[in-house]
Motif scaffolding. Sequence first.
Motif, PDB file in Angstrom:
ATOM      1  N   SER A   1      56.278  46.838  86.208  1.00  0.00           N
ATOM      2  CA  SER A   1      56.001  45.942  85.075  1.00  0.00           C
ATOM      3  C   SER A   1      55.814  46.693  83.762  1.00  0.00           C
TER       4      SER A   1
ATOM      5  N   HIS B   1      53.726  42.099  78.206  1.00  0.00           N
ATOM      6  CA  HIS B   1      53.160  42.726  79.394  1.00  0.00           C
ATOM      7  C   HIS B   1      51.911  41.908  79.675  1.00  0.00           C
TER       8      HIS B   1
ATOM      9  N   THR C   1      59.239  42.252  87.505  1.00  0.00           N
ATOM     10  CA  THR C   1      58.042  42.140  88.338  1.00  0.00           C
ATOM     11  C   THR C   1      58.184  43.035  89.574  1.00  0.00           C
TER      12      THR C   1
ATOM     13  N   SER D   1      56.686  40.739  81.779  1.00  0.00           N
ATOM     14  CA  SER D   1      56.333  41.372  83.057  1.00  0.00           C
ATOM     15  C   SER D   1      54.883  41.107  83.399  1.00  0.00           C
TER      16      SER D   1
END
Length: 272
Positions: free
Chosen positions: A54, A66, A92, A48
């Motif tokens: 995210s 992340h 996203t 993400s």
Amino acid sequence: MEKLIEKYFRPKLPHIWCPGCGNGIVTAAIVRAIDKLGLDQDKTTIVSGIGCSSRAPGYLNFDTLHTAHGRALPFATGIKLSKPEHKVLVITGDGDATAIGGNHFIHAARRNIDLTVIVFNNNIYGMTGGQYSPLTPHMAKATTAPYGNIDRAFDLAELAKGAGATFVARSTTYHAKQLADLVAKAIAHSGFSVVEAITGCPISYGRQNKLGKPAALLAWQRDNTVPVEAVAKLTPEQLAGKLVTGVLYQQVAPEYTVEYGKVIKQAMEGGR
Ligand SMILES: Cc1ncc(C[n+]2csc(CCOP(=O)(O)OP(=O)(O)O)c2C)c(N)n1
Ligand code: SF4
Ligand SMILES: [Mg+2]
């Protein structure tokens, strides 16, 4: 769901999402899709960018990354190229995918690399206090557009298709089961697949636009969507302002890591 929670979620509570946020529904749909397909948790990576949406991979029991704002796709591309046998999902937000990450989005689509991107579209930058994004509707309010957003919004599905994505679908948190089915179809598709998940942000977008409580946002999704199968039977007036849901586009086309593998093989064998 209890068994799914035990298997697929990390014990990492409390989560950061506000009461009534739709992000949990989208995350659950992704988990249901993964479970339906029986994906190997050790061969599934979820990447993400930055935003409320995210944060989702942090709650999920897979290899997760992340990354930086807008940069999930370059990270995911690197992972997929080094481990083409892995399933790589990208979570996203509308801002992450189409503003700061917009260039990565169109080029990943152009390459048709086998990634599944789930865009949590809450029409706003939720995490940073409600600035407008490229998916904020025309004249909707945001902290950076208190009198209404004069920009025109992208149609994410058209953008993805135009850039070269080979699977494009849309659903909403109201249609949670359909959303899970579409994510499963997107993961099963070989190539760049995009699922636009329309989700409610009652705290920022909802408040600024006086949309009411979380249930009212879900009712809005119910009343303002049309299944793709019904489109041919409706008049332009009936379709005006409606979001079409379902599989919007699908095509078979050469996939990037397969093509890349062929080039590597050829080079190793010394041919040109
Ligand atoms: C390089 C960079 N610029 C700006 C930010 C600040 N920032 C964090 S999240 C975000 C917007 C997120 O919006 P979206 O992707 O729609 O996610 P949401 O929070 O709505 O789920 C911004 C601008 C950042 N973290 N990094
Ligand atoms: S600000 Fe909006 S998107 Fe972010 S957690 Fe709260 S309700 Fe959800
Ligand atoms: Mg957003």
